[in-house]
Design a protein around this motif. Structure first.
Motif, PDB file in Angstrom:
ATOM      1  N   GLY A  44      52.830  10.768  51.508  1.00 54.60           N
ATOM      2  CA  GLY A  44      52.128  10.120  50.416  1.00 54.60           C
ATOM      3  C   GLY A  44      52.771   8.817  50.024  1.00 54.60           C
ATOM      4  N   GLY A  45      52.051   8.104  49.196  1.00 55.46           N
ATOM      5  CA  GLY A  45      52.586   6.894  48.617  1.00 55.46           C
ATOM      6  C   GLY A  45      53.448   7.252  47.416  1.00 55.46           C
ATOM      7  N   SER A  46      53.985   6.271  46.793  1.00 51.70           N
ATOM      8  CA  SER A  46      54.862   6.523  45.660  1.00 51.70           C
ATOM      9  C   SER A  46      54.193   6.152  44.345  1.00 51.70           C
ATOM     10  CB  SER A  46      56.161   5.741  45.844  1.00 51.70           C
ATOM     11  OG  SER A  46      55.871   4.365  45.973  1.00 51.70           O
ATOM     12  N   ARG A  47      52.864   6.040  44.343  1.00 54.88           N
ATOM     13  CA  ARG A  47      52.162   5.585  43.144  1.00 54.88           C
ATOM     14  C   ARG A  47      52.222   6.588  42.010  1.00 54.88           C
ATOM     15  NH1 ARG A  47      46.434   3.498  45.150  1.00 54.88           N
ATOM     16  NH2 ARG A  47      46.004   3.690  42.940  1.00 54.88           N
ATOM     17  N   GLY A  48      52.116   7.851  42.307  1.00 57.81           N
ATOM     18  CA  GLY A  48      52.084   8.857  41.265  1.00 57.81           C
ATOM     19  C   GLY A  48      50.726   8.923  40.595  1.00 57.81           C
ATOM     20  N   ALA A  49      50.583   9.895  39.705  1.00 60.09           N
ATOM     21  CA  ALA A  49      49.314  10.114  39.028  1.00 60.09           C
ATOM     22  C   ALA A  49      49.566  10.569  37.595  1.00 60.09           C
ATOM     23  CB  ALA A  49      48.491  11.160  39.783  1.00 60.09           C
ATOM     24  N   VAL A  50      48.507  10.530  36.814  1.00 62.60           N
ATOM     25  CA  VAL A  50      48.572  10.963  35.421  1.00 62.60           C
ATOM     26  C   VAL A  50      47.420  11.918  35.125  1.00 62.60           C
ATOM     27  CG1 VAL A  50      49.730   8.878  34.573  1.00 62.60           C
ATOM     28  CG2 VAL A  50      47.234   8.959  34.619  1.00 62.60           C
ATOM     29  N   MET A  51      47.653  12.800  34.162  1.00 62.18           N
ATOM     30  CA  MET A  51      46.599  13.637  33.595  1.00 62.18           C
ATOM     31  C   MET A  51      46.783  13.569  32.090  1.00 62.18           C
ATOM     32  SD  MET A  51      45.617  17.643  34.163  1.00 62.18           S
ATOM     33  CE  MET A  51      44.643  17.348  35.657  1.00 62.18           C
ATOM     34  N   ILE A  52      45.686  13.536  31.366  1.00 59.93           N
ATOM     35  CA  ILE A  52      45.749  13.331  29.931  1.00 59.93           C
ATOM     36  C   ILE A  52      44.971  14.423  29.214  1.00 59.93           C
ATOM     37  CG2 ILE A  52      45.380  11.653  28.087  1.00 59.93           C
ATOM     38  CD1 ILE A  52      44.858  10.468  31.609  1.00 59.93           C
ATOM     39  N   LYS A  79      42.099  12.300  34.677  1.00 59.29           N
ATOM     40  CA  LYS A  79      43.260  12.100  35.546  1.00 59.29           C
ATOM     41  C   LYS A  79      42.998  10.934  36.479  1.00 59.29           C
ATOM     42  CE  LYS A  79      41.393  15.640  38.579  1.00 59.29           C
ATOM     43  NZ  LYS A  79      40.172  15.739  37.785  1.00 59.29           N
ATOM     44  N   GLY A  80      44.069  10.460  37.104  1.00 58.06           N
ATOM     45  CA  GLY A  80      43.899   9.394  38.076  1.00 58.06           C
ATOM     46  C   GLY A  80      45.232   8.871  38.568  1.00 58.06           C
ATOM     47  N   LEU A  81      45.149   8.000  39.560  1.00 57.94           N
ATOM     48  CA  LEU A  81      46.346   7.408  40.151  1.00 57.94           C
ATOM     49  C   LEU A  81      46.887   6.275  39.290  1.00 57.94           C
ATOM     50  CD1 LEU A  81      45.263   7.180  43.905  1.00 57.94           C
ATOM     51  CD2 LEU A  81      46.893   8.789  42.893  1.00 57.94           C
ATOM     52  N   ILE A  82      48.173   6.063  39.397  1.00 60.14           N
ATOM     53  CA  ILE A  82      48.816   4.924  38.751  1.00 60.14           C
ATOM     54  C   ILE A  82      48.643   3.725  39.677  1.00 60.14           C
ATOM     55  CG2 ILE A  82      51.002   3.985  37.901  1.00 60.14           C
ATOM     56  CD1 ILE A  82      51.893   6.956  37.482  1.00 60.14           C
ATOM     57  N   ALA A  91      48.503   3.670  32.763  1.00 63.91           N
ATOM     58  CA  ALA A  91      47.498   4.339  33.599  1.00 63.91           C
ATOM     59  C   ALA A  91      46.786   5.428  32.798  1.00 63.91           C
ATOM     60  CB  ALA A  91      48.150   4.935  34.844  1.00 63.91           C
ATOM     61  N   ALA A  92      47.546   6.165  31.982  1.00 65.21           N
ATOM     62  CA  ALA A  92      46.953   7.227  31.165  1.00 65.21           C
ATOM     63  C   ALA A  92      45.901   6.648  30.218  1.00 65.21           C
ATOM     64  CB  ALA A  92      48.041   7.965  30.394  1.00 65.21           C
ATOM     65  N   ASN A  93      46.227   5.556  29.554  1.00 65.90           N
ATOM     66  CA  ASN A  93      45.272   4.960  28.618  1.00 65.90           C
ATOM     67  C   ASN A  93      44.070   4.368  29.354  1.00 65.90           C
ATOM     68  OD1 ASN A  93      44.715   4.734  25.877  1.00 65.90           O
ATOM     69  ND2 ASN A  93      45.407   2.613  25.808  1.00 65.90           N
ATOM     70  N   ARG A  94      44.306   3.783  30.517  1.00 61.58           N
ATOM     71  CA  ARG A  94      43.197   3.228  31.314  1.00 61.58           C
ATOM     72  C   ARG A  94      42.262   4.343  31.783  1.00 61.58           C
ATOM     73  NH1 ARG A  94      42.812   3.469  36.375  1.00 61.58           N
ATOM     74  NH2 ARG A  94      45.053   3.589  36.808  1.00 61.58           N
ATOM     75  N   GLU A  95      42.828   5.425  32.319  1.00 63.18           N
ATOM     76  CA  GLU A  95      42.000   6.537  32.811  1.00 63.18           C
ATOM     77  C   GLU A  95      41.169   7.155  31.691  1.00 63.18           C
ATOM     78  OE1 GLU A  95      41.205   7.542  35.772  1.00 63.18           O
ATOM     79  OE2 GLU A  95      42.621   6.345  36.915  1.00 63.18           O
ATOM     80  N   LEU A  96      41.742   7.279  30.498  1.00 64.44           N
ATOM     81  CA  LEU A  96      40.982   7.784  29.346  1.00 64.44           C
ATOM     82  C   LEU A  96      39.748   6.928  29.103  1.00 64.44           C
ATOM     83  CD1 LEU A  96      43.608   8.577  26.554  1.00 64.44           C
ATOM     84  CD2 LEU A  96      42.006  10.173  27.601  1.00 64.44           C
ATOM     85  N   GLN A  97      39.941   5.627  29.126  1.00 62.66           N
ATOM     86  CA  GLN A  97      38.842   4.705  28.847  1.00 62.66           C
ATOM     87  C   GLN A  97      37.802   4.722  29.963  1.00 62.66           C
ATOM     88  OE1 GLN A  97      40.281   0.898  26.868  1.00 62.66           O
ATOM     89  NE2 GLN A  97      42.231   1.872  27.469  1.00 62.66           N
ATOM     90  N   GLU A  98      38.249   4.847  31.200  1.00 64.80           N
ATOM     91  CA  GLU A  98      37.317   4.886  32.326  1.00 64.80           C
ATOM     92  C   GLU A  98      36.531   6.194  32.372  1.00 64.80           C
ATOM     93  OE1 GLU A  98      39.963   2.095  35.381  1.00 64.80           O
ATOM     94  OE2 GLU A  98      39.594   4.197  35.900  1.00 64.80           O
ATOM     95  N   GLU A  99      37.208   7.310  32.109  1.00 63.84           N
ATOM     96  CA  GLU A  99      36.572   8.608  32.333  1.00 63.84           C
ATOM     97  C   GLU A  99      35.867   9.198  31.118  1.00 63.84           C
ATOM     98  OE1 GLU A  99      38.922  11.437  34.486  1.00 63.84           O
ATOM     99  OE2 GLU A  99      39.229  10.046  36.153  1.00 63.84           O
ATOM    100  N   ILE A 100      36.389   8.970  29.908  1.00 66.45           N
ATOM    101  CA  ILE A 100      35.754   9.600  28.741  1.00 66.45           C
ATOM    102  C   ILE A 100      35.361   8.627  27.642  1.00 66.45           C
ATOM    103  CG2 ILE A 100      36.838  11.841  29.204  1.00 66.45           C
ATOM    104  CD1 ILE A 100      38.637  11.233  26.727  1.00 66.45           C
ATOM    105  N   GLY A 101      35.640   7.336  27.815  1.00 66.32           N
ATOM    106  CA  GLY A 101      35.201   6.346  26.848  1.00 66.32           C
ATOM    107  C   GLY A 101      36.021   6.270  25.575  1.00 66.32           C
TER     108      GLY A 101
END
Length: 183
Positions: A44-52, A79-82, A91-101
């Motif tokens: 894998g890559g080293s980007r990592g992921a987040v879940m909120i 959730k999503g990749l960093i 990334a956590a704040n971005r994914e929140l905005q992308e996935e749930i508004g």
């Protein structure tokens, strides 16, 4: 008191299969007792992921989206990749905005989890999101994600929901409950 074990020596690695998303690597190891074995792992890559775990007005906000692995609509936390150059909290704040508004004024790191460490090097950071505000960013999802509000006090009933089965989401639920109880 136990002694720390010596890690096996990596004698050789080789990519044995690859796709657009994954590479499978064969790893030839020699253990400290002389035993040699070959393992396979996802390179894998080293980007990592987040879940909120977002909390808004006494409710958890869950995302219901299609999962190709189970060929089903799964209920879980956003959730999503960093992205490269991005901090996990960003990334956590971005994914929140992308996935749930929603965006979050308060994000708390609950724990970093490994995902099947026998096969993956990937890590996922679990955040609790509070003090939410409406904000929508364009995501990369092929269809809109259904946002499912769930009463925080009924968190145990979520465990009985057949569509809420992803181990990372179940772990995140317990981590969030532990944190909220200790407040």
């Amino acid at each position: 008191m136990s002694q720390r074990q010596k890690k096996p020596e990596i004698l050789h690695t080789e990519v044995v299969a690859r796709s657009r998303l994954f590479q499978i690597e064969q790893v030839h190891l020699k253990f400290s007792n002389g035993v040699e074995r070959q393992y396979e792992r996802m390179k894998g890559g080293s980007r990592g992921a987040v879940m909120i775990v977002p909390i808004h007005q006494g409710k958890m906000l869950l995302a219901k989206e299609y999962a190709a692995g189970t060929d089903n609509y799964e209920l879980g936390f956003p959730k999503g990749l960093i992205d490269p150059g991005e901090l996990a909290i960003e990334a956590a704040n971005r994914e929140l905005q992308e996935e749930i508004g929603f965006g979050a004024n308060k994000l708390t790191l609950l724990k970093e989890l490994s995902l099947a460490p026998g096969y993956f090097s990937s890590k996922m950071q679990i955040f609790l999101a509070e003090d939410l505000y409406k904000s929508r960013l364009e995501g990369d999802e092929p269809e809109p994600i259904e946002v499912v509000p769930w009463e925080l006090v009924d968190w145990e009933a979520l465990l009985d929901n057949a569509d809420f089965s992803e181990s990372r989401s179940v772990s995140a639920l317990f981590l969030a409950q532990k944190h909220l109880q200790n407040k």
